[in-house]
Design a protein around this motif. Structure first.
Motif, PDB file in Angstrom:
ATOM      1  N   GLY A 228      -4.769   1.853  -0.052  1.00 21.55           N
ATOM      2  CA  GLY A 228      -4.679   2.549  -1.677  1.00 21.55           C
ATOM      3  C   GLY A 228      -5.811   2.357  -2.118  1.00 21.55           C
ATOM      4  O   GLY A 228      -6.737   1.940  -1.819  1.00 21.55           O
ATOM      5  N   VAL A 229      -5.820   3.132  -3.779  1.00 24.11           N
ATOM      6  CA  VAL A 229      -6.878   2.540  -4.414  1.00 24.11           C
ATOM      7  C   VAL A 229      -6.451   1.203  -5.010  1.00 24.11           C
ATOM      8  O   VAL A 229      -5.322   0.457  -5.579  1.00 24.11           O
ATOM      9  N   GLY A 230      -7.717  -0.319  -5.571  1.00 17.73           N
ATOM     10  CA  GLY A 230      -7.845  -0.887  -6.264  1.00 17.73           C
ATOM     11  C   GLY A 230      -8.366  -0.723  -7.800  1.00 17.73           C
ATOM     12  O   GLY A 230      -7.820   0.165  -8.812  1.00 17.73           O
ATOM     13  N   ARG A 231      -9.751  -0.987  -7.641  1.00 12.39           N
ATOM     14  CA  ARG A 231     -10.168  -0.614  -9.292  1.00 12.39           C
ATOM     15  C   ARG A 231     -10.953   0.656  -9.470  1.00 12.39           C
ATOM     16  O   ARG A 231     -11.422   1.302  -8.769  1.00 12.39           O
ATOM     17  N   ILE A 232     -10.300   1.077 -10.454  1.00  7.68           N
ATOM     18  CA  ILE A 232     -10.817   2.637 -10.842  1.00  7.68           C
ATOM     19  C   ILE A 232     -11.598   2.353 -11.921  1.00  7.68           C
ATOM     20  O   ILE A 232     -11.352   2.262 -13.460  1.00  7.68           O
TER      21      ILE A 232
ATOM     22  N   THR B  99      -2.763   3.315  -6.285  1.00  4.96           N
ATOM     23  CA  THR B  99      -2.898   1.701  -6.799  1.00  4.96           C
ATOM     24  C   THR B  99      -1.875   0.903  -5.663  1.00  4.96           C
ATOM     25  O   THR B  99      -0.467   1.481  -5.534  1.00  4.96           O
TER      26      THR B  99
ATOM     27  N   TYR C 129       1.399  -1.268   0.299  1.00  2.00           N
ATOM     28  CA  TYR C 129      -0.479   0.107   0.208  1.00  2.00           C
ATOM     29  C   TYR C 129       0.968   1.667  -0.325  1.00  2.00           C
ATOM     30  O   TYR C 129       1.920   1.646   0.910  1.00  2.00           O
TER      31      TYR C 129
ATOM     32  N   TRP D  37     -14.748   4.329  -7.090  1.00  2.00           N
ATOM     33  CA  TRP D  37     -13.249   3.894  -7.637  1.00  2.00           C
ATOM     34  C   TRP D  37     -13.004   3.251  -5.846  1.00  2.00           C
ATOM     35  O   TRP D  37     -14.445   2.773  -5.518  1.00  2.00           O
TER      36      TRP D  37
ATOM     37  N   ALA E 265      -4.991   6.866  -9.968  1.00  2.00           N
ATOM     38  CA  ALA E 265      -3.358   5.367 -10.863  1.00  2.00           C
ATOM     39  C   ALA E 265      -2.643   5.512  -9.760  1.00  2.00           C
ATOM     40  O   ALA E 265      -1.541   4.494  -9.184  1.00  2.00           O
TER      41      ALA E 265
END
Length: 145
Positions: free
Chosen positions: A88-92, A139, A14, A97, A136
Motif C-alpha cells: 500500500g501507499v504511506g506518505r504522499i 493508503t 494493505y 511517495w 490516496a
C-alpha cells in the motif's frame, strides 16, 4: 534501524495482496531465503502494484524511479512455501511517495519493505492530480490496525 511497529505487520492493513512462489535458487548456504531474494520478491510485488496504479513509465512522459529501499528482516523465510506480500501507499509528498509492504509466510510476518518513489519527469510541477488520487486510494487502512 528500528524494528517496524506491530501496526505495520497485519496483512489486512494493505489494499493489495499477492502470493508469490519461492524458488530453490532463493536459498542461501544455511537453507533459508537469502536477503537478495527477499529484495527481489518485494520488487516483484512493488512493480506489479505500480503497474496497477497506471501512468508509471508507460510512454506518456510521466516517469518515476526508486530513490530509497529499506528491507527489515523479521524472521527466516523458507522454500518451497509461497510468500504473501501486502502492499500500500504511506506518505504522499509533492513529487514523491512511499510504498509500504509486508511479507508473510506460514501466517507470520517475515519482513517489511519501505520504498520511496520520486518523479523524474516532468521535471517541474508535482504529482498529477489524477495519479495523486489513485495513490490516496491505496493508503494503508488505519482502522484495521
Amino acid at each position: 534501524m528500528p524494528r517496524p511497529t506491530s501496526d505495520r505487520l497485519p496483512l489486512n492493513r494493505y489494499p493489495v495482496r499477492i502470493v508469490i512462489p519461492t524458488r530453490f535458487q532463493d536459498l542461501d548456504a544455511m537453507g533459508h531465503i537469502n536477503n537478495v531474494a527477499f529484495a527481489a520478491l518485494f520488487e516483484d510485488a512493488r512493480v506489479r502494484f505500480n503497474w496497477s496504479l497506471g501512468r508509471l513509465n508507460r510512454g506518456d512522459g510521466f516517469r518515476a524511479v526508486v530513490a530509497r529501499n529499506e528491507v527489515n528482516y523479521l524472521a527466516e523465510g523458507s522454500y518451497p512455501e509461497d510468500v504473501e506480500i501486502a502492499t500500500g501507499v504511506g506518505r504522499i509528498g509533492t513529487r514523491s511517495w512511499d510504498i509500504l509492504a509486508v511479507m508473510h509466510q506460514k501466517d507470520r510476518a517475515i519482513a517489511t519493505c519501505d520504498t520511496t518513489i520520486v518523479m523524474t519527469h516532468p521535471a517541474d510541477g508535482g504529482i498529477p492530480d489524477d495519479f495523486r488520487a489513485r495513490l490516496a486510494a491505496m493508503t494503508l487502512d488505519d482502522a484495521a490496525a
